[in-house]
Structures are given as structure tokens and as C-alpha cells.
Design a protein around this motif. Structure first.
Motif, mmCIF file in Angstrom:
data_model
loop_
_atom_site.group_PDB
_atom_site.id
_atom_site.type_symbol
_atom_site.label_atom_id
_atom_site.label_comp_id
_atom_site.label_asym_id
_atom_site.label_seq_id
_atom_site.Cartn_x
_atom_site.Cartn_y
_atom_site.Cartn_z
ATOM 1 N N TRP A 1 3.041 -7.976 -13.614
ATOM 2 C CA TRP A 1 2.443 -8.057 -12.299
ATOM 3 C C TRP A 1 1.273 -7.100 -12.228
ATOM 4 C CZ3 TRP A 1 6.862 -5.251 -13.083
ATOM 5 C CH2 TRP A 1 6.909 -3.974 -12.569
ATOM 6 N N ASP A 2 0.303 -7.494 -11.424
ATOM 7 C CA ASP A 2 -0.908 -6.706 -11.273
ATOM 8 C C ASP A 2 -1.261 -6.668 -9.796
ATOM 9 O OD1 ASP A 2 -4.374 -7.069 -11.820
ATOM 10 O OD2 ASP A 2 -3.208 -5.283 -12.306
ATOM 11 N N ILE A 3 -1.442 -5.474 -9.284
ATOM 12 C CA ILE A 3 -1.847 -5.298 -7.893
ATOM 13 C C ILE A 3 -3.282 -4.789 -7.898
ATOM 14 C CG2 ILE A 3 -1.465 -3.975 -5.779
ATOM 15 C CD1 ILE A 3 1.515 -3.951 -6.463
ATOM 16 N N SER A 4 -4.165 -5.567 -7.291
ATOM 17 C CA SER A 4 -5.567 -5.163 -7.162
ATOM 18 C C SER A 4 -5.834 -4.838 -5.704
ATOM 19 C CB SER A 4 -6.509 -6.297 -7.590
ATOM 20 O OG SER A 4 -6.309 -6.624 -8.932
ATOM 21 N N LEU A 5 -6.410 -3.682 -5.480
ATOM 22 C CA LEU A 5 -6.742 -3.248 -4.129
ATOM 23 C C LEU A 5 -8.249 -3.341 -3.923
ATOM 24 C CD1 LEU A 5 -4.509 -0.057 -3.928
ATOM 25 C CD2 LEU A 5 -3.937 -2.386 -3.279
ATOM 26 N N HIS A 6 -8.630 -3.600 -2.677
ATOM 27 C CA HIS A 6 -10.037 -3.731 -2.330
ATOM 28 C C HIS A 6 -10.290 -3.001 -1.018
ATOM 29 C CE1 HIS A 6 -10.549 -7.126 -5.232
ATOM 30 N NE2 HIS A 6 -9.253 -7.229 -4.995
ATOM 31 N N ILE A 7 -11.413 -2.340 -0.948
ATOM 32 C CA ILE A 7 -11.882 -1.776 0.317
ATOM 33 C C ILE A 7 -13.235 -2.401 0.577
ATOM 34 C CG2 ILE A 7 -12.633 0.285 1.567
ATOM 35 C CD1 ILE A 7 -10.594 1.908 -0.045
ATOM 36 N N ASN A 8 -13.334 -3.066 1.727
ATOM 37 C CA ASN A 8 -14.565 -3.758 2.118
ATOM 38 C C ASN A 8 -15.014 -4.771 1.063
ATOM 39 O OD1 ASN A 8 -14.602 -2.192 4.459
ATOM 40 N ND2 ASN A 8 -15.706 -0.563 3.407
#
Length: 189
Positions: A54-61
Motif C-alpha cells: 500500500w502507498d499513501i500519497s499526501l498532497h497540499i494544494n
């Protein structure tokens, strides 16, 4: 062979304008895949084992956070309850001192503010003040999406007789507490 599960939402808007306040947007993308693979357990014996990635990618704006700084979910949930300085991101090796950084978390009635020790973005060309202001409704949406992804992961891991290490019940209780606080704030305004 098991199918890949891809979930999440990413908004590419740069900022959300809320009257005079600029609000940042925190979003998540979770990808889960599984397969079976033979592993040698001795010179003459191989066993077919489930492999779940599993891979969690986070994004801001809309900008992706650095994939080499691992998001610590347990710490994130702690930061939702109390302001403070948290080791929210660690090195891929799992040792905070090797890499990673603290996030200073501030709560007010309408927002959660993060101040990071370094630029969190994968693309070093992105200019940032390292201060991010998220609305509580955005944090609640993000948290719901994270919990949903972890529930999918738990289901897949349990069906393959693998250990699941996240405390989903605790996470759901924290989310419920956040929703109650948000409701009280909006009823006062």
C-alpha cells in the motif's frame, strides 16, 4: 492474483479562499495492491505467500508531498486531539533521527495550522512558507478518506491472514470527537 484498489481524491486548486482567509487544501491518495508470491523457506521448500503493498500519497494544494518522508498515521491522529510539536514524518528506514521532521500543530475554532521544519514537497522548486492553514472540514474529509483506505487495507490483510497494525476504532473515535467539536463551533456562529 488480486486486483489493485485505488482510491482517493486530489484537488488541484492552489488555495481555497474563505472571505479574507486563505485556506490550504490537504488531500490523500491511497493505492493498495496484492499478489501471491512463492518464497523459499528452506533449500527445498517454497511457500505461496500473500504480498500486500500500500502507498499513501499526501498532497497540499495539489502538490505531492515528498515520498521519502513517511507519514505516521498514529501521530497524525494524536495531533488532531491536541496542539503541539509532532514527529509527523519519518525516514523510509523507520528511524526518525535518520530523516523526517516535526510539524508544529496549532488548533483554533475554525482551522488547524501546520508549520513544518522543511518544505514537505516532492518538487523542490515549489516555493512554500512551510505554514499551512487547513479548515477543520477539510481535515475531517481527509481523515474520513484515510480511515476508509485503512478499512480497505484491513479487510484485504485479514482475508489473507496478515496482521493489521492500525487502531481503526481509536481513529474513528477521534474522528467522531472532531465532528462533534466542529458542530459545536458552527452552532455558536
Amino acid at each position: 492474483m488480486y486486483p489493485s484498489i485505488r482510491m482517493g481524491w486530489i484537488m488541484k486548486s492552489s488555495l481555497i479562499n474563505d472571505e479574507n482567509n486563505k485556506r490550504d487544501l490537504f488531500s490523500i491518495e491511497i493505492e493498495i495492491s496484492s499478489r501471491k508470491e512463492y518464497k523459499n523457506i528452506s533449500k527445498r521448500k517454497r511457500v505461496l505467500l500473500p504480498i500486500i503493498k500500500w502507498d499513501i500519497s499526501l498532497h497540499i494544494n495539489g502538490y505531492k508531498l515528498d515520498k521519502y518522508e513517511v507519514f505516521v498515521e498514529d501521530v497524525f491522529f494524536e495531533s488532531l486531539l491536541n496542539p503541539g510539536e509532532y514527529p509527523m514524518f519519518i525516514c523510509t528506514c523507520g528511524i526518525f533521527g535518520c530523516g523526517g521532521y516535526y510539524v508544529d500543530v496549532v488548533h483554533d475554532d475554525e482551522t488547524m495550522i501546520w508549520t513544518t521544519q522543511q518544505s514537505p514537497f516532492e518538487d523542490i522548486a515549489i516555493k512554500s512558507t512551510n505554514r499551512f492553514v487547513f479548515s477543520w472540514s477539510n481535515i475531517i474529509d481527509f481523515t474520513e478518506e484515510l480511515i476508509q483506505g485503512l478499512e480497505e487495507l484491513k479487510s484485504l490483510m485479514i482475508s489473507n491472514e496478515l496482521e493489521f497494525r492500525f487502531d481503526l476504532e481509536k481513529y474513528k473515535d477521534i474522528l467522531q470527537e472532531m465532528k462533534i467539536k466542529e458542530k459545536k463551533v458552527y452552532n455558536l456562529n
